[in-house]
Every structure is written in structure tokens, then in C-alpha cells.
Design a protein around this motif. Structure first.
Motif, PDB file in Angstrom:
ATOM      1  N   ASP A  83      18.221  46.194  71.546  1.00  0.00           N
ATOM      2  CA  ASP A  83      19.414  46.556  72.329  1.00  0.00           C
ATOM      3  C   ASP A  83      19.458  48.071  72.521  1.00  0.00           C
TER       4      ASP A  83
ATOM      5  N   ALA B 243      18.902  45.972  64.002  1.00  0.00           N
ATOM      6  CA  ALA B 243      18.366  45.199  65.122  1.00  0.00           C
ATOM      7  C   ALA B 243      17.235  44.295  64.645  1.00  0.00           C
TER       8      ALA B 243
ATOM      9  N   ALA C 109      14.701  43.098  66.107  1.00  0.00           N
ATOM     10  CA  ALA C 109      13.913  43.219  67.338  1.00  0.00           C
ATOM     11  C   ALA C 109      12.439  43.344  67.000  1.00  0.00           C
TER      12      ALA C 109
ATOM     13  N   ASP D 217      12.841  43.779  73.407  1.00  0.00           N
ATOM     14  CA  ASP D 217      13.999  42.994  72.976  1.00  0.00           C
ATOM     15  C   ASP D 217      15.028  43.763  72.157  1.00  0.00           C
TER      16      ASP D 217
ATOM     17  N   ASP E  50      21.750  50.410  72.228  1.00  0.00           N
ATOM     18  CA  ASP E  50      22.357  51.262  71.207  1.00  0.00           C
ATOM     19  C   ASP E  50      21.376  51.511  70.057  1.00  0.00           C
ATOM     20  N   SER E  51      20.730  50.464  69.592  1.00  0.00           N
ATOM     21  CA  SER E  51      19.760  50.603  68.500  1.00  0.00           C
ATOM     22  C   SER E  51      18.577  51.457  68.946  1.00  0.00           C
TER      23      SER E  51
END
Ligand code: 5GP
Length: 145
Positions: free
Chosen positions: A62, A53, A55, A60, A64-65
């Protein structure tokens, strides 16, 4: 750096993921990487980051991550608890510079807390390299077991 903005792929944790900067690695799989904080707030202070990710923070990343990151944080915290037997474990995560964030790749801090020691947030001193190495070996072995 503010709470919002573009992800900078030149941040130090992105470099660690790419193998361009070293770390005292504790655990790694396809999705996460855990390593010791170079400026530990306490003995065994570890960081867990997502590898896939891009991020900056909790806003920000996701889902799943984030799920994988939370599970890995629990895994490393359990190893820290078993191996170092702290009195408590602080899990911290900062979003934006005014909140204390200094590296803009999302990460969870795992900070073992020991009786009689304060609750420092940012350490000024680099950890002792010999001790970081000892801790890396002990915790990596525990996480591999
Ligand atoms: P933040 O303040 O962004 O939540 O936490 C960033 C953490 O990364 C700090 O605790 C800091 O000590 C740690 N840190 C900064 N640079 C490095 C580095 O090059 N290697 C490692 N292992 N930790 C770092």
C-alpha cells in the motif's frame, strides 16, 4: 515463486519482525525495521522492511507503507554514507524469483559500494559474525543519534 501469489507469513523476514528469528538490528520504529543482510554483498549491506504491510513486493504494497519504507531507506542510506564513507550506494529491490527475489516480504537493499570492488548481486558467503556485530553497533548508534 512468481511475481504474483499469496503472502506467506512464515517467510524469514516475517519471523524476524515477530522476534522468532534473530537479526543484527540497525533501526526500528512502528512501521519499519532495518537490519544487516546476513550474506552481505559488501561491508554494511543493510535491508529495510515494512513491519505492518503483508506485502510480497512493490506491486502489492500500500502507498502509505511504501512511502514510509522509502523514507526509512533514505535514513539508513544516509547513516551508511556517514559512518562507512563508501564511494557509492546501490539501492536494490527485486520483484519475483526471475528478477532475483529470494525472500517474499518486500525489502530494499542498501549496498555500500567501495572503490575497486565488483557489483555482485547475491553473496554466497555468510558475513563474519564479529564484523556484523561491529557494523551493527556503529550504524545503530549513528541512527540513534
Ligand atoms: P532478495 O534476493 O529477496 O532481494 O534478498 C533477500 C536478502 O535476504 C538476501 O540478500 C539474503 O542474503 C538475505 N537473507 C536471507 N536470509 C536472511 C536472514 O535470515 N537474515 C538476514 N539478515 N538476511 C537474510
Amino acid at each position: 515463486m512468481s511475481l504474483h501469489g499469496d503472502y506467506d507469513a512464515q517467510n524469514i523476514f516475517a519471523k524476524i519482525i515477530r522476534g522468532e528469528a534473530p537479526c543484527y538490528k540497525l533501526y526500528e520504529d512502528e512501521y519499519v525495521l532495518a537490519f544487516l543482510d546476513l550474506f552481505p554483498q559488501s561491508r554494511g549491506h543493510a535491508l529495510v522492511i515494512p513491519k505492518q504491510a503483508a506485502a510480497r513486493n512493490l506491486l502489492d504494497i500500500d502507498a502509505d507503507s511504501l512511502g514510509r519504507l522509502a523514507l526509512a531507506t533514505q535514513k539508513v542510506a544516509r547513516a551508511v554514507a556517514e559512518e562507512l564513507e563508501p564511494a557509492g550506494i546501490q539501492i536494490a529491490q527485486f520483484n519475483g524469483a526471475p528478477a532475483g527475489q529470494t525472500v517474499f516480504h518486500i525489502h530494499f537493499h542498501i549496498v555500500p559500494r567501495y572503490e575497486g570492488q565488483g557489483l555482485g548481486v547475491h553473496a554466497a558467503q555468510k558475513g563474519d559474525e564479529a564484523d556484523l556485530k561491529v557494523l551493527q553497533e556503529r550504524l545503530a548508534k549513528r541512527l540513534a543519534g
